[in-house]
Write a protein that holds these residues in place. Structure first.
Motif, PDB file in Angstrom:
ATOM      1  N   ALA A  23      -2.814   4.833 -15.280  1.00 10.75           N
ATOM      2  CA  ALA A  23      -3.986   5.251 -16.220  1.00 10.75           C
ATOM      3  C   ALA A  23      -4.114   6.292 -15.145  1.00 10.75           C
ATOM      4  O   ALA A  23      -5.212   7.733 -15.917  1.00 10.75           O
ATOM      5  N   SER A  24      -4.385   6.370 -14.173  1.00 13.49           N
ATOM      6  CA  SER A  24      -5.096   7.718 -13.189  1.00 13.49           C
ATOM      7  C   SER A  24      -4.550   9.095 -13.392  1.00 13.49           C
ATOM      8  O   SER A  24      -5.104  10.218 -13.823  1.00 13.49           O
ATOM      9  N   GLY A  25      -2.919   7.980 -14.085  1.00 13.00           N
ATOM     10  CA  GLY A  25      -2.268  10.031 -14.114  1.00 13.00           C
ATOM     11  C   GLY A  25      -1.742  11.053 -12.845  1.00 13.00           C
ATOM     12  O   GLY A  25      -1.745  12.224 -13.189  1.00 13.00           O
ATOM     13  N   LEU A  26      -2.139  10.780 -11.677  1.00 17.15           N
ATOM     14  CA  LEU A  26      -2.160  10.873 -10.605  1.00 17.15           C
ATOM     15  C   LEU A  26      -0.681  11.825 -10.887  1.00 17.15           C
ATOM     16  O   LEU A  26       0.532  10.910 -11.254  1.00 17.15           O
ATOM     17  N   ARG A  27      -0.728  12.287 -10.016  1.00 17.91           N
ATOM     18  CA  ARG A  27       1.172  13.421 -10.206  1.00 17.91           C
ATOM     19  C   ARG A  27       1.095  14.268  -8.880  1.00 17.91           C
ATOM     20  O   ARG A  27       0.235  14.180  -7.551  1.00 17.91           O
ATOM     21  N   GLY A  28       2.306  13.706  -7.748  1.00 19.61           N
ATOM     22  CA  GLY A  28       2.793  14.355  -6.495  1.00 19.61           C
ATOM     23  C   GLY A  28       2.109  15.176  -6.148  1.00 19.61           C
ATOM     24  O   GLY A  28       1.988  16.715  -7.084  1.00 19.61           O
ATOM     25  N   ARG A  29       1.653  15.662  -4.930  1.00 18.33           N
ATOM     26  CA  ARG A  29       0.746  16.805  -4.769  1.00 18.33           C
ATOM     27  C   ARG A  29       1.599  17.901  -4.054  1.00 18.33           C
ATOM     28  O   ARG A  29       1.045  18.342  -3.134  1.00 18.33           O
ATOM     29  N   GLY A  30       3.173  17.566  -3.858  1.00 19.93           N
ATOM     30  CA  GLY A  30       3.882  18.129  -2.655  1.00 19.93           C
ATOM     31  C   GLY A  30       4.897  19.320  -3.204  1.00 19.93           C
ATOM     32  O   GLY A  30       5.529  20.028  -3.012  1.00 19.93           O
ATOM     33  N   THR A  55      15.650   4.419  -3.789  1.00 20.47           N
ATOM     34  CA  THR A  55      13.716   5.103  -2.128  1.00 20.47           C
ATOM     35  C   THR A  55      13.422   6.090  -3.563  1.00 20.47           C
ATOM     36  O   THR A  55      13.109   6.924  -4.323  1.00 20.47           O
ATOM     37  N   VAL A  56      11.754   5.616  -2.868  1.00 16.97           N
ATOM     38  CA  VAL A  56      10.874   6.428  -3.375  1.00 16.97           C
ATOM     39  C   VAL A  56      10.178   7.650  -2.634  1.00 16.97           C
ATOM     40  O   VAL A  56       9.602   7.191  -1.676  1.00 16.97           O
ATOM     41  N   VAL A  57      10.037   8.587  -2.632  1.00 13.43           N
ATOM     42  CA  VAL A  57       9.312   9.276  -2.073  1.00 13.43           C
ATOM     43  C   VAL A  57       7.938  10.304  -2.232  1.00 13.43           C
ATOM     44  O   VAL A  57       8.235  10.672  -3.847  1.00 13.43           O
ATOM     45  N   ASN A  58       6.977  10.130  -1.535  1.00 13.69           N
ATOM     46  CA  ASN A  58       5.848  10.461  -1.875  1.00 13.69           C
ATOM     47  C   ASN A  58       5.406  11.357  -1.217  1.00 13.69           C
ATOM     48  O   ASN A  58       5.034  10.550   0.045  1.00 13.69           O
ATOM     49  N   ASN A  59       4.753  12.288  -1.250  1.00 12.94           N
ATOM     50  CA  ASN A  59       3.753  13.021   0.145  1.00 12.94           C
ATOM     51  C   ASN A  59       2.659  12.807   0.388  1.00 12.94           C
ATOM     52  O   ASN A  59       1.981  11.778  -0.683  1.00 12.94           O
ATOM     53  N   VAL A  60       2.321  12.923   1.934  1.00 16.20           N
ATOM     54  CA  VAL A  60       1.312  12.104   2.095  1.00 16.20           C
ATOM     55  C   VAL A  60      -0.257  12.384   1.571  1.00 16.20           C
ATOM     56  O   VAL A  60      -0.606  11.465   0.851  1.00 16.20           O
ATOM     57  N   GLU A  61      -0.259  13.638   0.740  1.00  9.64           N
ATOM     58  CA  GLU A  61      -1.908  13.755  -0.003  1.00  9.64           C
ATOM     59  C   GLU A  61      -1.850  12.511  -0.859  1.00  9.64           C
ATOM     60  O   GLU A  61      -2.672  12.155  -0.843  1.00  9.64           O
ATOM     61  N   THR A  62      -1.077  12.509  -1.573  1.00 11.76           N
ATOM     62  CA  THR A  62      -0.036  11.950  -3.040  1.00 11.76           C
ATOM     63  C   THR A  62      -1.045  10.339  -2.404  1.00 11.76           C
ATOM     64  O   THR A  62      -1.975   9.910  -3.492  1.00 11.76           O
ATOM     65  N   LEU A  63      -0.299   9.685  -1.519  1.00  5.59           N
ATOM     66  CA  LEU A  63      -0.035   8.284  -1.092  1.00  5.59           C
ATOM     67  C   LEU A  63      -1.949   7.978  -0.559  1.00  5.59           C
ATOM     68  O   LEU A  63      -2.551   7.416  -0.354  1.00  5.59           O
ATOM     69  N   ALA A  64      -2.496   9.778  -0.389  1.00  6.79           N
ATOM     70  CA  ALA A  64      -3.671   8.906   0.316  1.00  6.79           C
ATOM     71  C   ALA A  64      -5.307   8.461  -0.683  1.00  6.79           C
ATOM     72  O   ALA A  64      -6.062   8.151  -0.844  1.00  6.79           O
ATOM     73  N   ALA A  65      -4.486   9.413  -1.596  1.00  7.73           N
ATOM     74  CA  ALA A  65      -5.356   8.979  -3.174  1.00  7.73           C
ATOM     75  C   ALA A  65      -4.759   7.663  -3.914  1.00  7.73           C
ATOM     76  O   ALA A  65      -6.413   7.483  -4.920  1.00  7.73           O
ATOM     77  N   VAL A  66      -3.810   7.085  -3.491  1.00 11.40           N
ATOM     78  CA  VAL A  66      -3.747   5.539  -3.410  1.00 11.40           C
ATOM     79  C   VAL A  66      -5.398   4.896  -3.725  1.00 11.40           C
ATOM     80  O   VAL A  66      -5.351   3.915  -4.771  1.00 11.40           O
ATOM     81  N   PRO A  67      -5.455   4.679  -2.926  1.00 12.42           N
ATOM     82  CA  PRO A  67      -6.628   3.182  -2.046  1.00 12.42           C
ATOM     83  C   PRO A  67      -7.683   3.849  -3.422  1.00 12.42           C
ATOM     84  O   PRO A  67      -8.461   3.040  -3.838  1.00 12.42           O
TER      85      PRO A  67
END
Length: 562
Positions: free
Chosen positions: A203-210, A358-370
């Motif tokens: 629902a957030s529409g979050l896209r990868g930030r890498g 395997t799912v690869v997400n960059n650091v900034e992407t994952l930091a937004a999830v919480p």
């Protein structure tokens, strides 16, 4: 007789390594330890390392001769000096030669008796204070860099300036205001479900930030929660000009790990991996410490918080390669191979690390999830632009009056970021060109900054969002030098897996070094690079060069679009 091909190509190294207990990252770690003790070339010591883990010599010689950290000679004192874009712009490209004179050693060599060695790298993440170097693991930055390395001045390495422009930061809450990590994870793993996490992120529409900008929820869904799924946090932030991931890993490592844990939970993964680039030693140390603390606090391990969920996360150090940040190349490196891009399909979500989804997400992407899980996907989707939601960390280089890392809403005008947040250039210097999104992102002219910060809008102008590093060039650096720098980066960092990029980047460097317009040959080469390169690295070279030529106009005649 018809040739019958397998649906999946056979990888002999993978098969052999699988029989030898998957030494993978242990192989690279062992190679790094061996390299640190000798000034000899890899052909002398790498075969011995391979034999210890039951692999043929070629299995160790491949990565040892490929990764910059392993291939470069190491003396008793090893100095890594940044030759990437922001440091190049800060010192007009002159600092490397000055360091060579101070240390009496040329780049990529060691002194005759092995007292000191010098390696040029890209990049160290001190783009806000360049030029920069690491003396061992001790950072030195600024105009007095040569004097610091010579011992005439003490090392200087300021902290990353960070600020929020949104009023309610998604990413910098812990960095700026001390908001504790792991608050969302404990509640989610105890009383939430994987579907709920996935639904909020969708629902957030979050896209990868890498750089690729792929929808995160779609990538998670592609893995299908298959048994053995692995989630990798990509901390190999290679775009010179960006240091956002370094900031998060050093100043708020718990939030990065919490985001990774939530991603693993949503994907049904019991294993998470964080790859941290070797050029970030402080980030590496703090991420390792944060993992140990997470286990001690019961956030990781078996039966997390008394539930049926088990999760293990471990940290892996990179070995020096830009292309190894591309997800298939990253996976090859984790398996102990050369960090070269692999053809797709199959995609990593189908067959990735050791053939597991395997799912690869960059650091900034994952930091937004919480934040998204805590506040809801719709709250995140209301921020930013309608088609590119949320916030983004933007890094401004040393040439700005107020360099640093800023959290902004996607869609914020680039001109506002440059003039209001960055304060324009130091000492009233005139902006000649602005690089956006790394060396192969693109360039904007000073009169072309009225563009929203988004992938779609920047792409329409021949640039790219990438990691959103902004590197300013003033009048001190000639356009021909910038052009040569772009081609030097491309030629040095091409992994060599495909001929268009390997040969084309070297040919482009030859033309740029000759200071003569390449004519129609460049037109042909740009088509080959854009259409036939194996990964985005080669495909991005032509638009980056075209945008640079557009930014400087007639001063780079012959390099623009026909």
């Amino acid at each position: 007789m018809a040739l019958v091909r397998s649906a999946h190509s056979f990888d002999a190294f993978r098969a052999l390594a699988d029989r030898r207990g998957r030494p993978g990252e242990r192989l690279v770690e062992s190679l790094a330890k061996a390299r640190a003790t000798t000034g000899d070339g890899p052909d002398v010591w790498a075969p011995t390392v391979a034999a210890r883990v039951g692999l043929p010599a070629a299995a160790a010689l491949g990565p040892a001769s490929y990764y910059a950290d392993l291939a470069a000679p190491h003396g008793d004192r090893h100095v890594r000096v940044c030759a990437a874009t922001a440091c190049f712009a800060a010192a007009g490209g002159e600092h490397l030669a000055e360091v060579e004179r101070e240390l009496s050693v040329a780049a990529h060599t060691a002194s005759p008796r092995g007292e000191v060695s010098l390696q040029a790298v890209r990049c160290l993440g001190y783009c806000y204070a360049g030029p920069a170097a690491l003396d061992g693991d001790t950072p030195c930055t600024g105009a007095s860099l040569p004097a610091q390395l010579a011992g005439r001045e003490p090392p200087r390495a300021p902290e990353i300036p960070a600020a929020d422009d949104t009023g309610d930061p998604v990413l910098l809450g812990g960095v700026l205001y001390g908001e504790p990590a792991w608050q969302v994870w404990s509640r989610t793993v105890s009383s939430g479900t994987a579907d709920e996490v996935h639904r909020e992120v969708a629902a957030s529409g979050l896209r990868g930030r890498g750089g690729a900008g792929f929808r995160v929820a779609a990538k998670w869904e592609a893995a299908g929660r298959a048994p053995g799924t692995v989630v990798v946090a990509n901390g190999d932030e290679g775009d010179p000009g960006s240091y956002a991931d370094r900031l998060l890993m050093e100043a708020d490592p718990g939030r990065v790990l919490e985001g990774l844990a939530l991603a693993c939970f949503a994907c049904g993964a019991c294993e998470g991996v964080v790859l941290v680039r070797s050029e970030y030693p402080a980030a590496l140390a703090r991420m390792r410490k944060a993992v140990r603390q997470a286990y001690a606090d019961g956030q990781l391990g078996a039966s997390v918080h008394g539930t049926a969920t088990s999760l293990d996360i471990h940290i892996v150090e990179g070995a020096g390669s830009y292309v190894a940040g591309e997800e298939t190349a990253l996976i090859a490196g984790l398996e102990g191979g050369r960090g070269c891009a692999r053809p797709r399909p199959p995609y990593p979500t189908e067959r990735g690390l050791w053939n597991a989804p395997t799912v690869v997400n960059n650091v900034e992407t994952l930091a937004a999830v919480p934040w998204i899980v805590r506040h809801g996907g719709q709250a995140y989707a209301r921020r930013g632009a309608s088609d590119e939601t949320g916030t983004k960390l933007v890094c401004l280089s040393e040439r700005f009056a107020r360099p640093g890392c800023y959290e902004v809403e996607l869609g914020t005008p680039v001109r506002r970021i440059v003039t209001e947040l960055g304060g324009g250039l130091k000492n009233g210097a005139e902006l000649m060109a602005l690089q956006v999104g790394g060396p192969l992102g693109g360039f904007l002219a000073a009169d072309a900054l009225d563009v929203p910060l988004s992938e779609a809008e920047l792409s329409a102008r021949g640039a790219a969002l990438g990691h959103a590093g902004l590197v300013a060039f003033d009048e001190r650096v000639a356009p021909e030098e910038v052009l040569r720098h772009v081609w030097e980066f491309a030629a040095a960092e091409s992994c060599g897996a495909c001929s268009p990029c390997r040969v084309g980047s070297r040919r482009g460097l030859e033309w740029a070094s000759a200071d003569t317009p390449p004519g129609r040959e460049w037109e042909r080469l740009s088509r080959v690079l854009a259409e036939a390169s194996l990964c985005a690295f080669g495909r991005r070279i032509p638009p980056a060069v075209h945008s640079l030529a557009r930014a400087y106009g007639d001063r780079l005649a012959g390099w623009g679009l026909p």
